[in-house]
Motif scaffolding. Structure first.
Motif, PDB file in Angstrom:
ATOM      1  N   LYS A  23     -47.821 -50.250  12.504  1.00 12.88           N
ATOM      2  CA  LYS A  23     -48.800 -50.245  13.320  1.00 12.88           C
ATOM      3  C   LYS A  23     -49.805 -49.591  12.130  1.00 12.88           C
ATOM      4  O   LYS A  23     -50.454 -49.735  11.905  1.00 12.88           O
ATOM      5  N   ALA A  24     -49.344 -50.062  10.515  1.00 15.34           N
ATOM      6  CA  ALA A  24     -50.062 -49.680   9.770  1.00 15.34           C
ATOM      7  C   ALA A  24     -50.807 -51.286   9.481  1.00 15.34           C
ATOM      8  O   ALA A  24     -51.947 -51.151   8.684  1.00 15.34           O
ATOM      9  N   GLY A  25     -49.927 -52.520   9.975  1.00 21.01           N
ATOM     10  CA  GLY A  25     -50.444 -53.656   9.581  1.00 21.01           C
ATOM     11  C   GLY A  25     -51.563 -54.007  10.445  1.00 21.01           C
ATOM     12  O   GLY A  25     -52.928 -54.290  10.471  1.00 21.01           O
ATOM     13  N   VAL A  26     -51.907 -53.292  11.783  1.00 23.87           N
ATOM     14  CA  VAL A  26     -52.488 -53.011  13.317  1.00 23.87           C
ATOM     15  C   VAL A  26     -53.464 -52.429  12.864  1.00 23.87           C
ATOM     16  O   VAL A  26     -54.501 -52.801  13.181  1.00 23.87           O
ATOM     17  N   ASP A  27     -53.473 -51.251  11.821  1.00 25.71           N
ATOM     18  CA  ASP A  27     -54.480 -50.379  11.828  1.00 25.71           C
ATOM     19  C   ASP A  27     -55.466 -50.701  10.883  1.00 25.71           C
ATOM     20  O   ASP A  27     -56.408 -50.690  11.044  1.00 25.71           O
ATOM     21  N   ALA A  28     -55.057 -51.674   9.423  1.00 27.10           N
ATOM     22  CA  ALA A  28     -55.791 -52.212   8.876  1.00 27.10           C
ATOM     23  C   ALA A  28     -56.270 -53.584   9.011  1.00 27.10           C
ATOM     24  O   ALA A  28     -57.163 -53.655   8.692  1.00 27.10           O
ATOM     25  N   ALA A  29     -55.551 -54.409  10.259  1.00 26.08           N
ATOM     26  CA  ALA A  29     -56.359 -55.735   9.994  1.00 26.08           C
ATOM     27  C   ALA A  29     -57.264 -54.829  11.905  1.00 26.08           C
ATOM     28  O   ALA A  29     -58.498 -56.345  11.256  1.00 26.08           O
ATOM     29  N   PHE A  30     -57.014 -54.382  12.048  1.00 21.57           N
ATOM     30  CA  PHE A  30     -58.657 -54.070  13.182  1.00 21.57           C
ATOM     31  C   PHE A  30     -59.274 -52.738  13.528  1.00 21.57           C
ATOM     32  O   PHE A  30     -60.529 -53.219  13.516  1.00 21.57           O
ATOM     33  N   ALA A  32     -59.744 -51.490  10.129  1.00 19.88           N
ATOM     34  CA  ALA A  32     -60.087 -51.081   9.067  1.00 19.88           C
ATOM     35  C   ALA A  32     -61.318 -50.261   8.331  1.00 19.88           C
ATOM     36  O   ALA A  32     -62.089 -50.049   9.043  1.00 19.88           O
ATOM     37  N   GLY A  33     -61.403 -48.800   7.993  1.00 16.82           N
ATOM     38  CA  GLY A  33     -62.669 -48.014   7.610  1.00 16.82           C
ATOM     39  C   GLY A  33     -63.319 -47.135   8.522  1.00 16.82           C
ATOM     40  O   GLY A  33     -64.437 -47.187   8.640  1.00 16.82           O
ATOM     41  N   THR A  34     -62.294 -46.811   9.800  1.00  8.79           N
ATOM     42  CA  THR A  34     -62.013 -46.416  11.071  1.00  8.79           C
ATOM     43  C   THR A  34     -61.849 -45.105  11.267  1.00  8.79           C
ATOM     44  O   THR A  34     -60.702 -45.137  10.024  1.00  8.79           O
ATOM     45  N   ARG A  35     -62.260 -44.458  11.889  1.00  9.71           N
ATOM     46  CA  ARG A  35     -60.791 -43.391  11.863  1.00  9.71           C
ATOM     47  C   ARG A  35     -60.121 -43.465  13.495  1.00  9.71           C
ATOM     48  O   ARG A  35     -59.434 -43.203  13.933  1.00  9.71           O
TER      49      ARG A  35
END
Length: 68
Positions: A23-30, A32-35
């Motif tokens: 999950k952290a990897g997907v959130d960082a890749a897609f 990043a910088g959003t909520r």
């Protein structure tokens, strides 16, 4: 998520929902910088019968239920 899959299947698409991903990897890749955060991944497309596993055995009604 369920409404997305129901709508996709109604349109003739196959769905492959997945959990247990990074999950952290997907959130960082897609995201990043959003909520925005990921919850699950769902693969959509037109599948084939190739490489499908046969359906697992199911219990008969009499094996699974008892009428009282």
């Amino acid at each position: 998520g369920a409404y997305l899959m129901l709508a996709a299947r109604a349109m003739g698409l196959n769905c492959g929902p997945m959990s247990g991903f990074n999950k952290a990897g997907v959130d960082a890749a897609f995201f990043a910088g959003t909520r925005i955060e990921s919850n699950f991944i769902c693969v959509l497309g037109h599948g084939t019968d190739e490489n499908l596993f046969p359906r697992s055995p199911r219990l008969d009604f009499d094996e699974a239920c008892q009428i009282l």
